[in-house]
Design an enzyme around this catalytic site. Structure first.
Site, PDB file in Angstrom:
ATOM      1  N   TYR A   1       1.436   6.814   2.738  1.00 25.12           N
ATOM      2  CA  TYR A   1       0.509   7.342   2.261  1.00 25.12           C
ATOM      3  C   TYR A   1      -0.965   7.040   2.601  1.00 25.12           C
ATOM      4  O   TYR A   1      -0.834   6.594   3.755  1.00 25.12           O
ATOM      5  CB  TYR A   1       0.431   5.806   0.732  1.00 25.12           C
ATOM      6  CG  TYR A   1      -0.569   6.113  -0.418  1.00 25.12           C
ATOM      7  CD1 TYR A   1      -0.430   6.997  -1.439  1.00 25.12           C
ATOM      8  CD2 TYR A   1      -2.158   6.271   0.085  1.00 25.12           C
ATOM      9  CE1 TYR A   1      -2.255   7.610  -2.554  1.00 25.12           C
ATOM     10  CE2 TYR A   1      -3.178   6.601  -1.131  1.00 25.12           C
ATOM     11  CZ  TYR A   1      -2.750   6.929  -1.592  1.00 25.12           C
ATOM     12  OH  TYR A   1      -3.661   7.492  -2.776  1.00 25.12           O
TER      13      TYR A   1
ATOM     14  N   ASP B   1       0.615  -1.074   0.427  1.00 25.85           N
ATOM     15  CA  ASP B   1       0.133  -0.031   0.296  1.00 25.85           C
ATOM     16  C   ASP B   1       0.887   1.071   0.051  1.00 25.85           C
ATOM     17  O   ASP B   1       0.343   2.796  -0.617  1.00 25.85           O
ATOM     18  CB  ASP B   1      -1.254   0.430   0.905  1.00 25.85           C
ATOM     19  CG  ASP B   1      -1.777  -0.620   1.022  1.00 25.85           C
ATOM     20  OD1 ASP B   1      -2.138  -1.809   0.489  1.00 25.85           O
ATOM     21  OD2 ASP B   1      -2.744  -1.489   2.228  1.00 25.85           O
TER      22      ASP B   1
END
EC number: 2.7.1.48
Length: 277
Positions: free
Chosen positions: A115, A65
């Site tokens: 992120y 991710d």
């Protein structure tokens, strides 16, 4: 630290920070909310590594991710409306991911992006991943690219019922401030089709399949023992394509299905019944 604002973020560390041996790289795949990160965290806990200071850890976890691409203004607007497909292979910065893993396998300290799933943006801050003996790399599509897939010394697939995964995803995204209708629309439009097209077919590359995720302590304990043996130096690190051609295929579905070692070169007959509907 290097900036993560749209540029390549991984950066090798000074020579003094590099270890003398290459780490054992384990890929952990499975559908969204299947329990991949929970399985990795459980492995860390059972190995007593979660309380160890980062620089001293022998086992570390890294998530795919972190390697989502930087979105354009138009893509970010779609993402905020739940209209962007984060489950497609093209959503990831695969070049950066491969270079980062290559540096990790070479025993280098790297910086990886951070992120933000609320704003759908890559943050300026990066996270330092220090050299370790074992690295767990988890994500929905970590087996999709052959270039990346072939880097793993061991591949695990967390196989969880689709209804369970959906309920977990709904709860997770609601906690992130998402609207329920938007969550369900995104799931039926992007998440479910992408799982069936891109993630599920990679299950065949797994060496060990773990039905029910972290609830399957038979499989978890076996994997932990395997990692402990590696840390203790009791198992020679094996590489795919070597002279002995070793690979391990095993599915753990039932209580009592716990061989003393990973079964070489075959799959359990239980595997066919563990596929999600």
């Amino acid at each position: 630290m290097a900036s993560a604002g749209g540029e390549d973020c991984e950066s090798p560390a000074p020579e003094a920070d590099r270890p003398h041996q290459r780490p054992f790289l384990i890929g952990v795949s499975g559908g969204t909310a299947s329990g991949k990160s929970t399985v990795c965290e459980k492995i860390m806990e059972l190995l007593g590594q979660n309380e160890v200071e980062q620089r001293q850890r022998k086992v570390v976890i890294l998530s795919q991710d972190r390697f989502y691409k930087v979105l354009t203004a138009e893509q970010k607007a779609k993402a905020l409306k739940g209209q962007y497909n984060f489950d497609h292979p093209d959503a990831f910065d695969n070049d950066l991911m491969h270079r980062t893993l290559k540096n990790i396998v070479e025993g280098k300290t790297v910086e990886v992006p951070t992120y933000d799933f609320v704003t759908h943006s890559r943050l300026p801050e990066t996270t330092v991943v220090y050299p370790a003996d074992v690295v767990l790399f988890e994500g929905i599509l970590v087996f999709y690219s052959q270039e990346i897939r072939d880097m793993f010394h061991l591949r695990l697939f967390v196989d969880t019922d689709s209804d369970v995964r959906l309920s977990r995803r709904v709860l997770r995204d609601v906690r992130r401030g998402r609207d329920l209708e938007q969550i369900l629309t995104q799931y039926t439009t992007f998440v479910k089709p992408a799982f069936e097209e891109f993630c599920l077919p990679t299950k065949k590359y797994a060496d060990v399949i773990i039905p029910r995720g972290v609830d399957n302590m038979v499989a978890i304990n076996l994997i932990v023992q395997h990692i402990q043996d590696i840390l203790n130096g009791d198992i020679c690190k094996w590489h795919r394509g070597g002279s002995n051609g070793r690979s391990y295929k095993r599915t753990f579905s039932e209580p009592g299905d716990h061989p003393g070692m990973l079964t070489s070169g075959k799959r359990s007959h239980l595997e066919s019944s563990s596929r999600p509907h």
